[in-house]
Design an enzyme around this catalytic site. Structure first.
Site, PDB file in Angstrom:
ATOM      1  N   TYR A  94       0.861  -1.186   0.000  1.00 59.46           N
ATOM      2  CA  TYR A  94       0.000   0.000   0.000  1.00 59.46           C
ATOM      3  C   TYR A  94       0.893   1.229   0.000  1.00 59.46           C
ATOM      4  O   TYR A  94       1.805   1.343  -0.812  1.00 59.46           O
ATOM      5  CB  TYR A  94      -0.978  -0.072   1.177  1.00 59.46           C
ATOM      6  CG  TYR A  94      -2.118   0.898   1.050  1.00 59.46           C
ATOM      7  CD1 TYR A  94      -2.921   0.902  -0.088  1.00 59.46           C
ATOM      8  CD2 TYR A  94      -2.384   1.808   2.045  1.00 59.46           C
ATOM      9  CE1 TYR A  94      -3.969   1.792  -0.231  1.00 59.46           C
ATOM     10  CE2 TYR A  94      -3.440   2.715   1.920  1.00 59.46           C
ATOM     11  CZ  TYR A  94      -4.216   2.703   0.775  1.00 59.46           C
ATOM     12  OH  TYR A  94      -5.247   3.592   0.638  1.00 59.46           O
ATOM     13  N   LYS A 116     -20.078 -20.188 -10.225  1.00 63.36           N
ATOM     14  CA  LYS A 116     -19.411 -19.928 -11.497  1.00 63.36           C
ATOM     15  C   LYS A 116     -17.955 -19.538 -11.246  1.00 63.36           C
ATOM     16  O   LYS A 116     -17.051 -19.949 -11.967  1.00 63.36           O
ATOM     17  CB  LYS A 116     -20.141 -18.792 -12.220  1.00 63.36           C
ATOM     18  CG  LYS A 116     -19.878 -18.745 -13.701  1.00 63.36           C
ATOM     19  CD  LYS A 116     -20.748 -19.735 -14.437  1.00 63.36           C
ATOM     20  CE  LYS A 116     -20.632 -19.569 -15.929  1.00 63.36           C
ATOM     21  NZ  LYS A 116     -21.649 -20.321 -16.658  1.00 63.36           N
ATOM     22  N   GLU A 142     -24.433 -13.540 -16.886  1.00 64.85           N
ATOM     23  CA  GLU A 142     -25.017 -14.798 -16.438  1.00 64.85           C
ATOM     24  C   GLU A 142     -26.467 -14.589 -16.008  1.00 64.85           C
ATOM     25  O   GLU A 142     -26.795 -13.592 -15.341  1.00 64.85           O
ATOM     26  CB  GLU A 142     -24.204 -15.339 -15.257  1.00 64.85           C
ATOM     27  CG  GLU A 142     -24.498 -16.775 -14.902  1.00 64.85           C
ATOM     28  CD  GLU A 142     -23.834 -17.758 -15.838  1.00 64.85           C
ATOM     29  OE1 GLU A 142     -24.227 -18.934 -15.832  1.00 64.85           O
ATOM     30  OE2 GLU A 142     -22.923 -17.366 -16.573  1.00 64.85           O
ATOM     31  N   ASP A 143     -27.326 -15.528 -16.377  1.00 61.19           N
ATOM     32  CA  ASP A 143     -28.691 -15.609 -15.854  1.00 61.19           C
ATOM     33  C   ASP A 143     -29.453 -14.290 -15.990  1.00 61.19           C
ATOM     34  O   ASP A 143     -30.041 -13.777 -15.031  1.00 61.19           O
ATOM     35  CB  ASP A 143     -28.668 -16.075 -14.394  1.00 61.19           C
ATOM     36  CG  ASP A 143     -28.226 -17.527 -14.269  1.00 61.19           C
ATOM     37  OD1 ASP A 143     -28.099 -18.191 -15.315  1.00 61.19           O
ATOM     38  OD2 ASP A 143     -27.997 -17.993 -13.144  1.00 61.19           O
ATOM     39  N   ASP A 145     -24.954 -18.167 -20.908  1.00 61.14           N
ATOM     40  CA  ASP A 145     -26.241 -18.834 -21.137  1.00 61.14           C
ATOM     41  C   ASP A 145     -26.564 -18.914 -22.630  1.00 61.14           C
ATOM     42  O   ASP A 145     -27.258 -19.827 -23.066  1.00 61.14           O
ATOM     43  CB  ASP A 145     -27.364 -18.091 -20.413  1.00 61.14           C
ATOM     44  CG  ASP A 145     -27.144 -18.057 -18.913  1.00 61.14           C
ATOM     45  OD1 ASP A 145     -26.898 -19.115 -18.336  1.00 61.14           O
ATOM     46  OD2 ASP A 145     -27.187 -16.962 -18.332  1.00 61.14           O
ATOM     47  N   ALA A 168     -37.149 -21.300 -27.566  1.00 64.22           N
ATOM     48  CA  ALA A 168     -36.781 -20.112 -28.340  1.00 64.22           C
ATOM     49  C   ALA A 168     -36.273 -19.001 -27.420  1.00 64.22           C
ATOM     50  O   ALA A 168     -36.448 -17.827 -27.697  1.00 64.22           O
ATOM     51  CB  ALA A 168     -37.971 -19.619 -29.157  1.00 64.22           C
ATOM     52  N   ALA A 180     -32.853 -17.583 -24.871  1.00 64.74           N
ATOM     53  CA  ALA A 180     -31.489 -17.140 -25.156  1.00 64.74           C
ATOM     54  C   ALA A 180     -30.618 -18.281 -25.657  1.00 64.74           C
ATOM     55  O   ALA A 180     -29.900 -18.150 -26.658  1.00 64.74           O
ATOM     56  CB  ALA A 180     -30.881 -16.518 -23.900  1.00 64.74           C
ATOM     57  N   ALA A 181     -30.658 -19.430 -24.974  1.00 61.70           N
ATOM     58  CA  ALA A 181     -29.796 -20.547 -25.363  1.00 61.70           C
ATOM     59  C   ALA A 181     -30.180 -21.099 -26.724  1.00 61.70           C
ATOM     60  O   ALA A 181     -29.321 -21.366 -27.570  1.00 61.70           O
ATOM     61  CB  ALA A 181     -29.857 -21.639 -24.302  1.00 61.70           C
ATOM     62  N   ASN A 196     -33.046 -29.270 -18.401  1.00 59.10           N
ATOM     63  CA  ASN A 196     -32.476 -29.712 -17.138  1.00 59.10           C
ATOM     64  C   ASN A 196     -33.472 -29.519 -15.996  1.00 59.10           C
ATOM     65  O   ASN A 196     -34.193 -28.524 -15.975  1.00 59.10           O
ATOM     66  CB  ASN A 196     -31.189 -28.919 -16.834  1.00 59.10           C
ATOM     67  CG  ASN A 196     -29.942 -29.676 -17.244  1.00 59.10           C
ATOM     68  OD1 ASN A 196     -29.910 -30.902 -17.147  1.00 59.10           O
ATOM     69  ND2 ASN A 196     -28.932 -28.959 -17.677  1.00 59.10           N
TER      70      ASN A 196
END
Length: 439
Positions: free
Chosen positions: A39, A94, A136-137, A162, A195, A197-198, A286
């Protein structure tokens, strides 16, 4: 039989130090000299070097190995819009995968913001801290606008897993499945259930692999996506058929490939029997797929079947993609992740599946044999060779496509990754052992 009970899962997250991540110093700080260098006043030297030459941030900070995993909690796993607080365990998880599989450090950032414009502005403001952004998500269709804008306006890799993770891993499996069945991607008929995002990103990726968009029959909850419908967003319109061809049971007749990213038990044996043999089925809902492995095989014993599950062959698992894609991108200081890099990732996985499988991997999965064929078109997610194949392929594509800030010696890079991962895993094992937690 489940691998764990809900109580065991909760204990895993709560016992000892809470959560799954901890920040630890990478340099000693036990003496006055250490403190002065870490520092004030010693830190000023690195600050001034970076102010003089911004590229020095990669030499004097962790930016080059740090990824932000960012979510607003609007589409968490299959749980829906449960918000950023409830999304945090997933984002921590993640981070664990990034570290365990590719030695990448992560800060998980769970943002209380559902407005796409405000979310975009917030992410842009944290760019100086990170070498890459893993979205994500985030629910569709907002996730498309968010990612596209950030890719366009940021100078570091931005990747919505995703969308692209499932596309890249299933794309690798599709390449090998087509080779085994002797089918040409330009000629196949594909039916897609889902239909979101994936699904949309998978189809975009398959088009970049050579599949004509007009050969894709995509279904959402209201039926086939076709030009006669007035309720389609711009992302669905990319795959609108010229007319309505009926339900899935109708378009599956003679279809070569089924891609499922929807709900369990959508397909039955008769529907599989109506497909062109041998059928290629990636049922990725899933935890329960659109048709079970055993039901699909009963209908067509020669079919190539993939799911999102680890207890059946050909698991489509995103962990085979994102850690290594970011590893390759970070190591050449890429300004983004483009289609060339994604295709390179898929092709490297497809190629690895054709290599002999080492004994230690067979032992890890409790099998006596594993070789390229209908039940092995995608490498197992725990295969430690993936980093040595995929990261260099991605890095090379970044260099060749002009997105890399720096070059890399590819001949030595593969071995350096092997060494790096061995050292990282040793540190992780020793660190976790200090908690004396046994799961």
């Amino acid at each position: 039989m489940p691998l764990f009970t809900p109580r065991e899962s909760l204990d895993y997250h709560s016992m000892g130090r809470k959560g799954k991540l901890e920040v630890v110093p990478a340099k000693p700080c036990t003496t006055q000299k250490h403190l002065s260098m870490a520092y004030s006043p010693g830190v000023a030297n690195s600050c001034l070097e970076i102010a003089r030459d911004p590229d020095q941030v990669f030499s004097y900070t962790n930016k080059g190995n740090l990824v932000a995993v960012i979510s607003n909690g609007t589409a968490v796993l299959g749980l829906g819009n449960i918000g950023p607080l409830a999304a945090k365990p997933v984002m921590e998880g993640k981070g664990v995968l990034f570290k365990a599989f590719a030695d990448i450090d992560v800060y998980d950032l769970n943002i209380n913001q559902s407005d796409p414009e405000k979310f975009i502005q917030w992410v842009k403001m944290v760019e100086p801290t990170f070498g890459g952004i893993n979205l994500e998500d985030i629910k569709a269709p907002e996730c498309f606008e968010i990612e596209e804008t950030l890719i366009r306006e940021m100078d570091i890799p931005v990747f919505h897993d995703d969308q692209h993770g499932t596309a890249i891993i299933s794309g690798a499996g599709l390449l090998n499945a087509l080779e085994i069945t002797g089918k040409n991607i330009q000629d196949i008929k594909m039916v897609v259930s889902g239909a979101g995002a994936a699904a949309i990103s998978c189809c975009r990726f398959y088009v970049s692999m050579g599949l004509p968009a007009e050969n894709i029959f995509m279904y959402d909850t209201r039926g086939l996506i076709h030009q006669g419908r007035s309720d389609l967003n711009p992302y669905k319109k990319q795959f609108a058929q010229a007319k309505d061809h009926g339900g899935i049971q109708d378009t599956l007749r003679g279809a070569d490939v089924f891609i499922g990213l929807s709900v369990k038990d959508l397909l039955n044996r008769d529907m599989v029997r109506s497909m062109a043999r041998p059928a290629i089925i990636f049922a990725m809902a899933n935890p329960d797929p659109e048709i079970s492995y055993h039901e699909a095989k009963a209908a067509d014993p020669e079919c190539i079947m993939g799911t999102g599950r680890s207890d059946f062959p050909n698991q489509v698992n995103n962990v085979s993609g994102f850690p290594f894609i970011f590893r390759g991108a970070l190591d050449v200081r890429a300004r983004g992740i483009n289609e060339d890099m994604k295709l390179a990732a898929a092709r490297s996985l497809a190629a690895l599946a054709k290599e002999p499988v080492p004994e230690e991997i067979l032992e890890a999965y409790g099998v006596g044999e594993m070789s390229f064929g209908p039940d092995y078109v995608i490498p197992k997610p725990l295969d430690p060779r993936i980093v040595e194949w995929e990261a260099p392929a991605v890095a090379r594509a970044a260099v060749q496509s002009g997105l890399a800030r720096t070059g890399i010696d590819m001949d030595s890079y593969q071995q350096s990754l092997k060494t790096r991962m061995a050292e990282s895993q040793k540190r992780i094992r020793e660190f976790i052992r200090s908690y004396s937690l046994n799961f």
